[in-house]
Scaffold this active site. Structure first.
Site, PDB file in Angstrom:
ATOM      1  N   GLU A   1      -8.218 -13.733  -1.761  1.00 56.65           N
ATOM      2  CA  GLU A   1      -7.826 -14.118  -0.806  1.00 56.65           C
ATOM      3  C   GLU A   1      -8.511 -15.290  -0.231  1.00 56.65           C
ATOM      4  O   GLU A   1      -9.631 -15.147   0.292  1.00 56.65           O
ATOM      5  CB  GLU A   1      -7.683 -13.037   0.228  1.00 56.65           C
ATOM      6  CG  GLU A   1      -6.877 -13.245   1.508  1.00 56.65           C
ATOM      7  CD  GLU A   1      -6.958 -12.222   2.367  1.00 56.65           C
ATOM      8  OE1 GLU A   1      -6.536 -11.057   1.890  1.00 56.65           O
ATOM      9  OE2 GLU A   1      -7.204 -12.373   3.655  1.00 56.65           O
TER      10      GLU A   1
ATOM     11  N   ASP B   1       2.084   2.146   3.338  1.00 58.45           N
ATOM     12  CA  ASP B   1       3.209   1.172   3.860  1.00 58.45           C
ATOM     13  C   ASP B   1       4.860   1.648   3.686  1.00 58.45           C
ATOM     14  O   ASP B   1       5.455   1.268   4.567  1.00 58.45           O
ATOM     15  CB  ASP B   1       3.203  -0.121   3.417  1.00 58.45           C
ATOM     16  CG  ASP B   1       1.730  -0.907   3.476  1.00 58.45           C
ATOM     17  OD1 ASP B   1       0.953  -0.370   4.514  1.00 58.45           O
ATOM     18  OD2 ASP B   1       1.375  -1.693   2.503  1.00 58.45           O
TER      19      ASP B   1
ATOM     20  N   HIS C   1       0.984  -1.354   0.064  1.00 55.46           N
ATOM     21  CA  HIS C   1       0.118  -0.115  -0.086  1.00 55.46           C
ATOM     22  C   HIS C   1       0.960   1.109  -0.002  1.00 55.46           C
ATOM     23  O   HIS C   1       1.865   1.213   0.788  1.00 55.46           O
ATOM     24  CB  HIS C   1      -0.858   0.170   1.246  1.00 55.46           C
ATOM     25  CG  HIS C   1      -1.816  -0.986   1.575  1.00 55.46           C
ATOM     26  ND1 HIS C   1      -1.437  -2.193   2.475  1.00 55.46           N
ATOM     27  CD2 HIS C   1      -2.979  -1.111   1.303  1.00 55.46           C
ATOM     28  CE1 HIS C   1      -2.571  -2.837   2.369  1.00 55.46           C
ATOM     29  NE2 HIS C   1      -3.477  -2.291   1.856  1.00 55.46           N
TER      30      HIS C   1
ATOM     31  N   ASP D   1      -0.366 -12.328   2.077  1.00 56.58           N
ATOM     32  CA  ASP D   1      -1.182 -11.573   2.928  1.00 56.58           C
ATOM     33  C   ASP D   1      -1.275 -12.198   4.336  1.00 56.58           C
ATOM     34  O   ASP D   1      -2.533 -12.490   4.620  1.00 56.58           O
ATOM     35  CB  ASP D   1      -2.342 -11.097   2.207  1.00 56.58           C
ATOM     36  CG  ASP D   1      -3.132  -9.858   2.957  1.00 56.58           C
ATOM     37  OD1 ASP D   1      -2.636  -9.529   4.132  1.00 56.58           O
ATOM     38  OD2 ASP D   1      -4.050  -9.260   2.126  1.00 56.58           O
TER      39      ASP D   1
HETATM   40  C1  XLS Z   1      -7.426  -6.654   4.129  1.00 52.57           C
HETATM   41  C2  XLS Z   1      -7.154  -7.078   2.825  1.00 52.57           C
HETATM   42  C3  XLS Z   1      -6.029  -5.764   2.279  1.00 52.57           C
HETATM   43  C4  XLS Z   1      -5.651  -6.016   0.751  1.00 52.57           C
HETATM   44  C5  XLS Z   1      -5.087  -4.941   0.301  1.00 52.57           C
HETATM   45  O1  XLS Z   1      -8.341  -7.378   4.625  1.00 52.57           O
HETATM   46  O2  XLS Z   1      -6.492  -8.216   2.768  1.00 52.57           O
HETATM   47  O3  XLS Z   1      -4.758  -6.142   2.849  1.00 52.57           O
HETATM   48  O4  XLS Z   1      -5.045  -7.057   0.442  1.00 52.57           O
HETATM   49  O5  XLS Z   1      -5.515  -3.669   0.660  1.00 52.57           O
HETATM   50 CA    CA Z   2      -5.782  -9.296   0.996  1.00 52.25          CA
HETATM   51 CA    CA Z   3      -7.150 -10.061   4.802  1.00 52.11          CA
END
Ligand code: XLS
Ligand code: CA
Ligand code: CA
Length: 441
Positions: A268, A103, A100, A339
């Site tokens: 994810e 970050d 991000h 992540d």
């Molecule tokens: C939050 C998300 C975030 C995204 C990127 O739950 O996983 O980390 O991957 O903004």
């Molecule tokens: Ca994520």
């Molecule tokens: Ca997440």
């Protein structure tokens, strides 16, 4: 330059009988599979926010891990973080990273000042990438959800001023992504959702989100971005109801707003299970719609109802994930971004390495198991045979559009009861086949 982890040498592959915790047991980055190195198949990425910034802070307590990188001032810390990140990637043979904007460099007062200092950090990042030419940006994104200005959303804020601010921030994050040669740009809908419909103009918020995405795509393409745009679905957290609930919801949104051709999905694992789906389900929905893009590799805890972002160690899930990835033709612009964060109690510098090793070995095994499942062929053959009635006779006529309701009524009247056309789904047998493959590796 000083090392941040002087006690940790480059992590090497020692094979499954190794008892060295700081060695790969299954991930051999240079192993050639189908003419490609394993590192190119798996395209692992470090997530800047967890690995470089996350110190274990939670709502009950302060951080447990020191992620200051030896610096007290934000600018020096941004730089040190970059140095440390490249050391981590190098020692773990990870070729990609994701970030991000905030970050890399935090907010400093005005947007102009924040941008200027962010640009200086990006300059340093670009220099570092020259020094390590095999390290690449998998995707960039903007943190348009943590500052108080985004309390009611960014693209879906009731305030047009906030929308404009978010657009300015995203524009800058896109510029940095292009500059660093990123192959992707992610939109995760941070606070794009609602807490209560009693105060929410749902229709306007959805329309505005689409407006923001159109502007982003138009801008980035004009600036020469050739990578992929991703939407990352998540059903809840931080808002009660996130607009990008799951893959199917996002696909409907993209179709409605004429954005379908511009986006792919970043799936994810932990978000899939929060939506009460399996990881594989979300990947299958993306793949079958031609929208598989990238993966945020992690796992949730089945006993907890939130986004725990744990390092993935479940080989079964990793196998079924990689089965979908292989069926999708592998990664192009996307990859496997961890992540994931080490647990709050796993607070030492070694834990960074140990947790990545666990995740990378899990996916290396999952990749091999998925290849073995496909080569074995029993699963695919079973499914193919299960649908054989669509290849001939009435099934074929339905698919080719040769029959309608009248003809089907005629057919059903003549055919009589059809229960005899069904065969067992054999779920348990198929699950046993997966176990058989997993344990013969
Ligand atoms: C939050 C998300 C975030 C995204 C990127 O739950 O996983 O980390 O991957 O903004
Ligand atoms: Ca994520
Ligand atoms: Ca997440």
């Amino acid at each position: 330059m000083n090392e941040f982890f002087p006690d940790i040498k480059k992590i090497t592959y020692e094979g499954k009988s190794s008892r060295n915790p700081l060695a790969f047991k299954y991930y051999d980055p240079d192993e050639i599979i189908d003419g490609k190195k394993m590192r190119e198949h798996l395209k692992f990425a470090v997530s800047w926010w967890h690995t470089m910034c996350g110190d274990g802070t939670d709502m009950f307590g302060v951080g447990t891990a020191d992620k200051s990188w030896g610096e007290s001032y934000p600018e020096a810390r941004s730089k040190a973080r970059i140095d440390a990140a490249f050391e981590i990637m190098d020692k773990l043979s990870i070729d990609y990273f994701c970030f991000h904007d905030r970050d890399i460099s935090p907010e400093y007062g005005t947007l102009a000042e924040t941008n200027a200092r962010f640009d200086a950090a990006v300059d340093y990042l670009a220099e570092k990438m020259k020094e390590y030419p095999d390290k690449k940006l998998l995707w960039g994104t903007a943190k348009a959800f943590d500052h108080p200005r985004y309390m009611h959303g960014a693209g879906t804020s009731p305030s047009a001023d906030v929308f404009a601010y978010a657009a300015a921030q995203i524009k800058h994050a896109i510029d940095a992504t292009i500059r660093l040669g990123g192959t992707g740009y992610v939109f995760w809908g941070g606070r794009e959702g609602y807490e209560t419909l009693l105060n929410t103009n749902y229709a306007l918020e959805q329309d505005n989100m689409a407006r923001l995405l159109h502007m982003a795509v138009d801008y980035a393409r004009r600036k020469g971005f050739t990578g992929d745009f991703y939407i990352e679905p998540k059903p809840k957290e931080p808002t009660k109801h996130q607009y990008d609930f799951d893959a199917a919801t996002v696909l409907g949104f993209l179709r409605k707003y004429d954005l379908f051709d511009d986006f792919r999905l970043n799936i994810e694992a932990n978000h899939a299970t929060l939506a009460q789906h399996t990881f594989q389900h979300e990947l299958r929905v993306a793949r079958e719609n031609g929208k598989f893009g990238s993966i945020d590799a992690n796992q949730g805890d089945p006993l907890l109802g939130w986004d725990t972002d744990q390092f993935p160690t479940n080989i079964y899930d990793a196998t079924l994930c990689m089965y979908e990835v292989i069926k999708a033709g592998g990664f192009t612009n996307g990859g496997l971004n961890f992540d994931a964060k080490a647990r709050r109690g796993s607070f030492t510098p070694e834990d960074i390495f140990l947790s990545y090793i666990a995740g990378m070995d899990t996916f290396a095994l999952g990749f091999k198991a998925a290849r073995a499942l496909i080569a074995d062929g029993r699963l695919d053959k079973f499914t193919e045979e299960r649908y054989a009635s669509w290849n001939t006779g009435i099934g074929k006529k339905i698919i080719s559009g040769d029959v309608g309701f009248e003809e089907l009524e005629q057919y059903a009247l003549q055919r009589g009861e059809v229960t005899d056309s069904l065969s067992s789904g054999r779920q348990e047998m198929l699950e046993a086949i997966v176990n058989n493959i997993l344990f013969s590796l």
